[in-house]
Design a protein around this motif. Structure first.
Motif, mmCIF file in Angstrom:
data_model
loop_
_atom_site.group_PDB
_atom_site.id
_atom_site.type_symbol
_atom_site.label_atom_id
_atom_site.label_comp_id
_atom_site.label_asym_id
_atom_site.label_seq_id
_atom_site.Cartn_x
_atom_site.Cartn_y
_atom_site.Cartn_z
ATOM 1 N N VAL A 56 17.628 -19.603 -4.438
ATOM 2 C CA VAL A 56 18.767 -20.342 -4.979
ATOM 3 C C VAL A 56 18.446 -20.915 -6.347
ATOM 4 N N PHE A 57 17.295 -21.601 -6.453
ATOM 5 C CA PHE A 57 16.904 -22.195 -7.737
ATOM 6 C C PHE A 57 16.711 -21.118 -8.805
ATOM 7 N N SER A 58 16.094 -20.012 -8.428
ATOM 8 C CA SER A 58 15.862 -18.935 -9.401
ATOM 9 C C SER A 58 17.169 -18.312 -9.856
ATOM 10 N N GLY A 59 18.076 -18.100 -8.907
ATOM 11 C CA GLY A 59 19.362 -17.507 -9.264
ATOM 12 C C GLY A 59 20.202 -18.414 -10.129
ATOM 13 N N VAL A 60 20.250 -19.704 -9.761
ATOM 14 C CA VAL A 60 21.036 -20.659 -10.548
ATOM 15 C C VAL A 60 20.473 -20.792 -11.959
ATOM 16 N N SER A 61 19.135 -20.846 -12.084
ATOM 17 C CA SER A 61 18.526 -20.975 -13.412
ATOM 18 C C SER A 61 18.803 -19.751 -14.265
ATOM 19 N N LEU A 62 18.853 -18.570 -13.629
ATOM 20 C CA LEU A 62 19.163 -17.349 -14.369
ATOM 21 C C LEU A 62 20.584 -17.392 -14.911
ATOM 22 N N VAL A 63 21.515 -17.870 -14.098
ATOM 23 C CA VAL A 63 22.913 -17.975 -14.537
ATOM 24 C C VAL A 63 23.043 -19.034 -15.632
ATOM 25 N N MET A 64 22.406 -20.174 -15.440
ATOM 26 C CA MET A 64 22.497 -21.273 -16.409
ATOM 27 C C MET A 64 21.907 -20.890 -17.761
ATOM 28 N N SER A 65 20.832 -20.089 -17.754
ATOM 29 C CA SER A 65 20.198 -19.706 -19.016
ATOM 30 C C SER A 65 21.067 -18.777 -19.848
ATOM 31 N N SER A 66 22.076 -18.170 -19.226
ATOM 32 C CA SER A 66 22.964 -17.268 -19.965
ATOM 33 C C SER A 66 24.064 -18.013 -20.720
ATOM 34 N N PHE A 67 24.253 -19.297 -20.412
ATOM 35 C CA PHE A 67 25.267 -20.087 -21.107
ATOM 36 C C PHE A 67 24.769 -20.480 -22.502
ATOM 37 N N GLN A 68 25.710 -20.729 -23.384
ATOM 38 C CA GLN A 68 25.412 -21.240 -24.717
ATOM 39 C C GLN A 68 26.235 -22.506 -24.949
ATOM 40 N N ILE A 69 25.699 -23.404 -25.777
ATOM 41 C CA ILE A 69 26.361 -24.692 -25.987
ATOM 42 C C ILE A 69 27.744 -24.503 -26.601
ATOM 43 N N LEU A 79 24.555 -33.727 -20.535
ATOM 44 C CA LEU A 79 24.716 -32.859 -19.373
ATOM 45 C C LEU A 79 24.831 -31.388 -19.776
ATOM 46 N N VAL A 80 25.524 -31.121 -20.873
ATOM 47 C CA VAL A 80 25.649 -29.735 -21.337
ATOM 48 C C VAL A 80 24.292 -29.210 -21.797
ATOM 49 N N MET A 81 23.559 -30.024 -22.561
ATOM 50 C CA MET A 81 22.218 -29.622 -22.971
ATOM 51 C C MET A 81 21.325 -29.413 -21.758
ATOM 52 N N ALA A 82 21.440 -30.301 -20.778
ATOM 53 C CA ALA A 82 20.609 -30.197 -19.576
ATOM 54 C C ALA A 82 20.905 -28.916 -18.814
ATOM 55 N N THR A 83 22.171 -28.529 -18.754
ATOM 56 C CA THR A 83 22.543 -27.306 -18.042
ATOM 57 C C THR A 83 21.812 -26.092 -18.608
ATOM 58 N N ILE A 84 21.691 -26.044 -19.918
ATOM 59 C CA ILE A 84 21.065 -24.892 -20.569
ATOM 60 C C ILE A 84 19.547 -25.011 -20.587
ATOM 61 N N PHE A 85 19.041 -26.178 -20.984
ATOM 62 C CA PHE A 85 17.595 -26.353 -21.115
ATOM 63 C C PHE A 85 16.906 -26.399 -19.748
ATOM 64 N N THR A 86 17.574 -26.952 -18.740
ATOM 65 C CA THR A 86 16.960 -27.046 -17.418
ATOM 66 C C THR A 86 16.557 -25.681 -16.894
ATOM 67 N N ALA A 87 17.365 -24.677 -17.175
ATOM 68 C CA ALA A 87 17.061 -23.328 -16.693
ATOM 69 C C ALA A 87 15.719 -22.837 -17.236
ATOM 70 N N ASN A 88 15.457 -23.087 -18.507
ATOM 71 C CA ASN A 88 14.190 -22.658 -19.102
ATOM 72 C C ASN A 88 13.009 -23.352 -18.441
ATOM 73 N N TYR A 89 13.144 -24.662 -18.235
ATOM 74 C CA TYR A 89 12.034 -25.413 -17.646
ATOM 75 C C TYR A 89 11.832 -25.062 -16.174
ATOM 76 N N THR A 90 12.891 -24.747 -15.478
ATOM 77 C CA THR A 90 12.753 -24.333 -14.082
ATOM 78 C C THR A 90 11.940 -23.048 -13.985
ATOM 79 N N ARG A 91 12.267 -22.075 -14.819
ATOM 80 C CA ARG A 91 11.567 -20.790 -14.772
ATOM 81 C C ARG A 91 10.124 -20.913 -15.238
ATOM 82 N N ILE A 92 9.902 -21.677 -16.320
ATOM 83 C CA ILE A 92 8.536 -21.848 -16.824
ATOM 84 C C ILE A 92 7.674 -22.594 -15.817
ATOM 85 N N ALA A 93 8.220 -23.696 -15.265
ATOM 86 C CA ALA A 93 7.454 -24.485 -14.297
ATOM 87 C C ALA A 93 7.145 -23.666 -13.045
ATOM 88 N N ARG A 94 8.105 -22.902 -12.568
ATOM 89 C CA ARG A 94 7.890 -22.102 -11.359
ATOM 90 C C ARG A 94 6.815 -21.041 -11.590
#
Length: 325
Positions: free
Chosen positions: A142-155, A197-212
């Motif tokens: 779930v976390f991996s899939g959500v982060s993949l979707v979130m990383s595709s968004f742009q501000i 919140l918008v910045m977090a939506t996009i940046f969180t995905a990068n940190y989730t994948r890197i941390a994992r």
């Protein structure tokens, strides 16, 4: 460590000087006379000559560069008054000191950076650690899939969508607006909540994948497996050994993001109509306000170099092997 920091700082200063020289000489590479930009459309030859003299454009280029660099450290005198150090010149657009304009805009950019950093670091690292600890489970997927979707968004896409839904359609949130936190903490928080919140939506995905990925890699290291073999608790091994070793790529990403955001999150500030450093850079390009553009570029470059030095120093704190090397 001290010798290392001095060497890296000296290299950063040299790079900053080279950037300033490149930027300054590019200043004169434009086809239009800089004095004409300051003079305006209805400019007489006499007025143009006065501007050349007041701005020091009647001197050789090398002398002008020396005066510019000297002004950064010691200040300069212009026809509009004395420019105290650090002096980046006088704006062509409003005849104000460039450094004063940057100082006025910087608190907003700093607030945007600090708040966004707290939100997306907390969310991204927490999600990454949980995904690594629960590797292969439905939670990890779930976390991996959500982060993949979130990383595709742009501000520039997500920002207007959020504004349209939560501000203009429902009215649940107020339109982003900067209010100094020293004046009203609540308005400061609510005014920047949507951009955070918008910045977090996009940046969180990068940190989730890197941390994992970094944590999973560390869990396979020999010293981590040795700690487990000695009977240490899984949670202790996870946080004491694996987590610390996984911080180096995360620290690199954090340093670059902080430098980029402090140098001006141009797209974010334009999308949410916030007057920070990024919007100042964009406006200076549109208005051909070269002194302001040069000042913003040098400040942005300084942030990047400073964060690089700090991240290098942080490596030695995180990993003793780097310290020994």
């Amino acid at each position: 460590m001290l010798r290392f920091l001095l060497r890296r700082s000296s290299g950063a200063i040299l790079i900053l000087v080279l950037i300033s020289a490149f930027t300054f000489f590019m200043f004169f590479a434009i086809p239009q006379d800089p004095a004409m930009l300051a003079c305006g459309k209805n400019c007489s030859p006499d007025a143009l000559a006065i501007i050349h003299k007041n701005l020091g454009l009647d001197k050789p280029v090398l002398v002008q560069y020396w005066n510019y660099m000297y002004g950064i450290f010691a200040g300069r005198n212009f026809d509009v008054g004395h420019c105290s150090a650090p002096c980046f010149g006088v704006s062509f657009n409003n005849q104000q000191m460039v450094w004063d304009t940057i100082k006025d805009r910087f608190p907003l950019t700093l607030s945007l950076t600090a708040g966004g950093l707290i939100v997306f670091l907390t969310g991204g690292l927490s999600a990454g650690l949980i995904a690594a600890a629960k590797r292969g489970t439905w939670l990890d997927k779930v976390f991996s899939g959500v982060s993949l979707v979130m990383s595709s968004f742009q501000i520039y896409f997500l920002g207007p969508v959020v504004l349209g839904i939560f501000v203009y359609s429902t009215g649940w949130l107020s339109k982003p607006k900067y209010v100094p936190f020293t004046e009203d903490l609540a308005k400061w928080f609510m005014g920047l909540l949507i951009p955070w919140l918008v910045m977090a939506t996009i940046f969180t995905a990068n940190y989730t994948r890197i941390a994992r990925s970094s944590m999973i890699e560390q869990l396979q290291e020999e010293h981590v497996r040795a700690a487990r073999a000695k009977g240490m608790g899984a949670r202790y091994v996870f946080m004491r050994y694996a987590w610390r070793g996984s911080l180096i790529p995360i620290a690199t990403l954090v340093g670059m993001d902080i430098a980029a955001l402090l140098g001006g999150g141009m797209v974010t500030e334009l999308v949410f109509s916030l007057n920070g450093i990024g919007r100042l850079a964009r406006d200076s390009v549109v208005d051909k306000d070269l002194p302001t553009l040069m000042g913003v570029m040098l400040i942005s470059a300084a942030f990047i170099l400073i964060m690089n030095v700090l991240v290098d120093a942080l490596y030695a704190v995180i990993d003793p092997r780097v310290r020994l090397a």
